[in-house]
Design an enzyme around this catalytic site. Structure first.
Site, PDB file in Angstrom:
ATOM      1  N   ARG A  80      34.469  35.679  29.766  1.00 34.26           N
ATOM      2  CA  ARG A  80      35.413  35.901  28.393  1.00 34.26           C
ATOM      3  C   ARG A  80      35.258  34.700  27.582  1.00 34.26           C
ATOM      4  O   ARG A  80      36.156  34.062  26.922  1.00 34.26           O
ATOM      5  CB  ARG A  80      36.942  36.045  28.836  1.00 34.26           C
ATOM      6  CG  ARG A  80      37.516  37.166  29.516  1.00 34.26           C
ATOM      7  CD  ARG A  80      36.963  38.602  28.850  1.00 34.26           C
ATOM      8  NE  ARG A  80      35.808  39.052  29.171  1.00 34.26           N
ATOM      9  CZ  ARG A  80      35.641  39.558  30.284  1.00 34.26           C
ATOM     10  NH1 ARG A  80      36.603  39.731  31.208  1.00 34.26           N
ATOM     11  NH2 ARG A  80      34.458  40.149  30.643  1.00 34.26           N
ATOM     12  N   CYS A 100      44.414  42.644  28.873  1.00 35.35           N
ATOM     13  CA  CYS A 100      44.894  41.836  29.972  1.00 35.35           C
ATOM     14  C   CYS A 100      45.225  40.290  29.169  1.00 35.35           C
ATOM     15  O   CYS A 100      44.722  39.990  28.450  1.00 35.35           O
ATOM     16  CB  CYS A 100      43.679  41.531  30.676  1.00 35.35           C
ATOM     17  SG  CYS A 100      43.511  42.754  31.941  1.00 35.35           S
ATOM     18  N   GLU A 153      44.390  34.714  28.393  1.00 32.18           N
ATOM     19  CA  GLU A 153      42.993  35.261  28.045  1.00 32.18           C
ATOM     20  C   GLU A 153      43.334  35.638  26.362  1.00 32.18           C
ATOM     21  O   GLU A 153      42.318  35.364  25.636  1.00 32.18           O
ATOM     22  CB  GLU A 153      42.711  36.415  29.048  1.00 32.18           C
ATOM     23  CG  GLU A 153      41.347  36.898  28.326  1.00 32.18           C
ATOM     24  CD  GLU A 153      40.938  38.395  28.502  1.00 32.18           C
ATOM     25  OE1 GLU A 153      41.264  39.192  27.532  1.00 32.18           O
ATOM     26  OE2 GLU A 153      40.889  38.886  29.650  1.00 32.18           O
TER      27      GLU A 153
HETATM   28  N1  EPU Z   1      45.647  45.386  40.766  1.00 32.11           N
HETATM   29  C1  EPU Z   1      46.944  45.369  41.376  1.00 32.11           C
HETATM   30  N2  EPU Z   1      48.162  45.659  40.481  1.00 32.11           N
HETATM   31  C2  EPU Z   1      48.162  45.703  39.269  1.00 32.11           C
HETATM   32  C3  EPU Z   1      46.870  45.559  38.429  1.00 32.11           C
HETATM   33  C4  EPU Z   1      45.678  45.427  39.422  1.00 32.11           C
HETATM   34  O1  EPU Z   1      47.066  45.377  42.749  1.00 32.11           O
HETATM   35  O2  EPU Z   1      49.133  46.027  38.513  1.00 32.11           O
HETATM   36  C5  EPU Z   1      44.410  45.076  41.764  1.00 32.11           C
HETATM   37  C6  EPU Z   1      43.694  46.408  41.403  1.00 32.11           C
HETATM   38  O3  EPU Z   1      44.183  47.521  42.351  1.00 32.11           O
HETATM   39  C7  EPU Z   1      42.389  46.008  42.062  1.00 32.11           C
HETATM   40  C8  EPU Z   1      42.175  44.468  41.307  1.00 32.11           C
HETATM   41  O4  EPU Z   1      43.889  44.083  41.028  1.00 32.11           O
HETATM   42  O5  EPU Z   1      42.302  45.947  43.390  1.00 32.11           O
HETATM   43  C9  EPU Z   1      41.764  44.423  39.958  1.00 32.11           C
HETATM   44  O6  EPU Z   1      42.358  45.312  38.771  1.00 32.11           O
HETATM   45  P1  EPU Z   1      41.333  45.996  37.820  1.00 32.11           P
HETATM   46  O7  EPU Z   1      40.308  46.736  38.416  1.00 32.11           O
HETATM   47  O8  EPU Z   1      42.304  46.542  37.006  1.00 32.11           O
HETATM   48  O9  EPU Z   1      40.618  44.795  37.154  1.00 32.11           O
HETATM   49  P2  EPU Z   1      41.214  43.507  36.349  1.00 32.11           P
HETATM   50  O10 EPU Z   1      40.426  42.627  37.121  1.00 32.11           O
HETATM   51  O11 EPU Z   1      42.628  43.609  36.387  1.00 32.11           O
HETATM   52  C10 EPU Z   1      39.389  43.419  34.867  1.00 32.11           C
HETATM   53  C11 EPU Z   1      39.437  42.911  33.157  1.00 32.11           C
HETATM   54  C12 EPU Z   1      39.981  44.032  32.433  1.00 32.11           C
HETATM   55  C13 EPU Z   1      38.990  45.191  32.337  1.00 32.11           C
HETATM   56  C14 EPU Z   1      38.882  45.881  33.930  1.00 32.11           C
HETATM   57  C15 EPU Z   1      37.908  47.086  34.208  1.00 32.11           C
HETATM   58  C16 EPU Z   1      40.129  40.592  33.262  1.00 32.11           C
HETATM   59  C17 EPU Z   1      41.352  39.665  32.954  1.00 32.11           C
HETATM   60  N3  EPU Z   1      40.423  41.792  33.091  1.00 32.11           N
HETATM   61  O12 EPU Z   1      40.466  43.899  34.832  1.00 32.11           O
HETATM   62  O13 EPU Z   1      39.774  43.549  31.055  1.00 32.11           O
HETATM   63  O14 EPU Z   1      39.304  46.394  31.755  1.00 32.11           O
HETATM   64  O15 EPU Z   1      38.613  44.578  34.724  1.00 32.11           O
HETATM   65  O16 EPU Z   1      36.942  46.589  33.819  1.00 32.11           O
HETATM   66  O17 EPU Z   1      39.016  40.107  33.444  1.00 32.11           O
HETATM   67  C18 EPU Z   1      40.960  42.607  29.187  1.00 32.11           C
HETATM   68  O18 EPU Z   1      40.069  41.840  29.122  1.00 32.11           O
HETATM   69  O19 EPU Z   1      41.796  42.569  28.294  1.00 32.11           O
HETATM   70  C19 EPU Z   1      40.974  43.634  30.302  1.00 32.11           C
HETATM   71  C20 EPU Z   1      41.933  44.640  30.257  1.00 32.11           C
END
Ligand code: EPU
Length: 292
Positions: free
Chosen positions: A170, A218, A288
């Site tokens: 990012r 996020c 972020e």
């Molecule tokens: N999880 C939870 N509870 C929640 C949310 C997530 O337990 O409320 C767990 C999920 O079950 C999973 C893990 O956390 O095991 C990761 O969650 P997710 O797959 O949603 O990915 P993330 O790391 O939270 C990242 C990016 C998102 C992007 C997604 C999918 C960051 C901060 N976020 O989310 O980007 O859409 O991967 O590619 O890097 C953004 O940058 O604005 C954004 C939404």
């Protein structure tokens, strides 16, 4: 005569900004500037610098929180035709900074050009996506960038190749520079296969994120080796609110602004989350979204 009179036709003073952001929050810009071409933009950059007026570019407004007081400077929007062109040259594409990322990524799929499937479900302009190296678990924008045409902080045009762009999680090495356009290297592949991948990623986001609500995606970066969303969730914060802003029930790293919310509600909630997660797990969450 005011210092900006030479740009008057492209300027709107005291322009509300909330309507230009996904949060739909925040006060006005002192000046909203929509340059008609690169020369006009360059002239403004030079002039604003001379006048010591701060200047920022607003892309799709998908990753910013604008304070209730607004922004006391020039906010640039690259939504005129010059900044929204695409030129298809085989697997190389020249694309303007003001182009909307999602429709563009979809069009690449349709043309059998692979590399941007991971942009499914990410609202942004191309310029914003490069600057923030937009992405997620399905890939980052930076990996397809060959070079970027930009205006330096003195308003002159320059080209930066990818080695200079310093893409990371990012982030990029860009600071005051303004991206005008970029040259991307994509890979030819079967359109049906690319589209299926794009749709699969989009489905994942639609089912795991509150896409339809007013949010900025996020709020926090994922700390090394951890998920911010999972930490906030485990800390029991889903549904917690400050004023009219609440932590999404669907994805804990999203803050949703309900009708009547203010930017200060969101800021208070950000602080509450950071404190709770730090107290519980000793992890300092880093924001972020850009806070203006
Ligand atoms: N999880 C939870 N509870 C929640 C949310 C997530 O337990 O409320 C767990 C999920 O079950 C999973 C893990 O956390 O095991 C990761 O969650 P997710 O797959 O949603 O990915 P993330 O790391 O939270 C990242 C990016 C998102 C992007 C997604 C999918 C960051 C901060 N976020 O989310 O980007 O859409 O991967 O590619 O890097 C953004 O940058 O604005 C954004 C939404």
């Amino acid at each position: 005569m005011s210092w900006w009179s030479e740009f008057a036709e492209a300027i709107e003073p005291d322009a509300p900004l909330g309507r230009l952001t996904w949060f739909r929050l925040g006060g006005p810009a002192r000046y909203l500037f929509r340059p008609r071409d690169v020369d006009e933009l360059g002239a403004m950059v030079g002039r604003a610098r001379q006048e010591e007026v701060p200047l920022k570019v607003l892309g799709a407004g998908a990753n910013v929180l604008i304070s209730d007081d607004g922004y006391d400077g020039v906010v640039v929007r690259l939504d005129n035709a010059t900044f929204r062109r695409t030129q298809w040259l085989g697997s190389t594409v020249n694309v303007g900074a003001g182009v909307d990322l999602m429709p563009f990524a979809r069009e690449c799929s349709g043309r059998g050009l692979s590399g941007l499937e991971g942009m499914a479900g990410i609202p942004a302009t191309v310029g914003g996506a490069i600057r923030m190296n937009a992405g997620g678990r399905f890939g980052e924008f930076g990996k397809v960038v060959r070079e970027v045409d930009l205006l330096g902080s003195d308003g002159t045009l320059d080209t930066w190749t990818r080695d200079r762009l310093g893409f990371g999680y990012r982030r990029s090495a860009l600071t005051d520079e303004i991206i005008v356009s970029a040259k991307l290297d994509l890979e030819e592949d079967d359109p049906a296969r690319i589209k299926a991948t794009f749709d699969e990623y989009l489905d994942y986001k639609m089912s795991s994120q509150p896409i339809a609500d007013c949010s900025a995606g996020c709020i926090f970066k994922n700390p090394e080796g951890q998920s911010a969303g999972a930490l906030i969730d485990r800390a029991g914060l889903k549904g917690t609110s400050c004023g009219k802003a609440h932590v999404s029930e669907r994805h804990a790293n999203f803050i949703v602004a309900d009708p009547g919310a203010t930017a200060s509600d969101v800021l208070r909630l950000i602080n509450l989350i950071r404190k709770r997660v730090c107290d519980r797990y000793g992890t300092e969450l880093e924001v972020e979204v850009e806070i203006w």
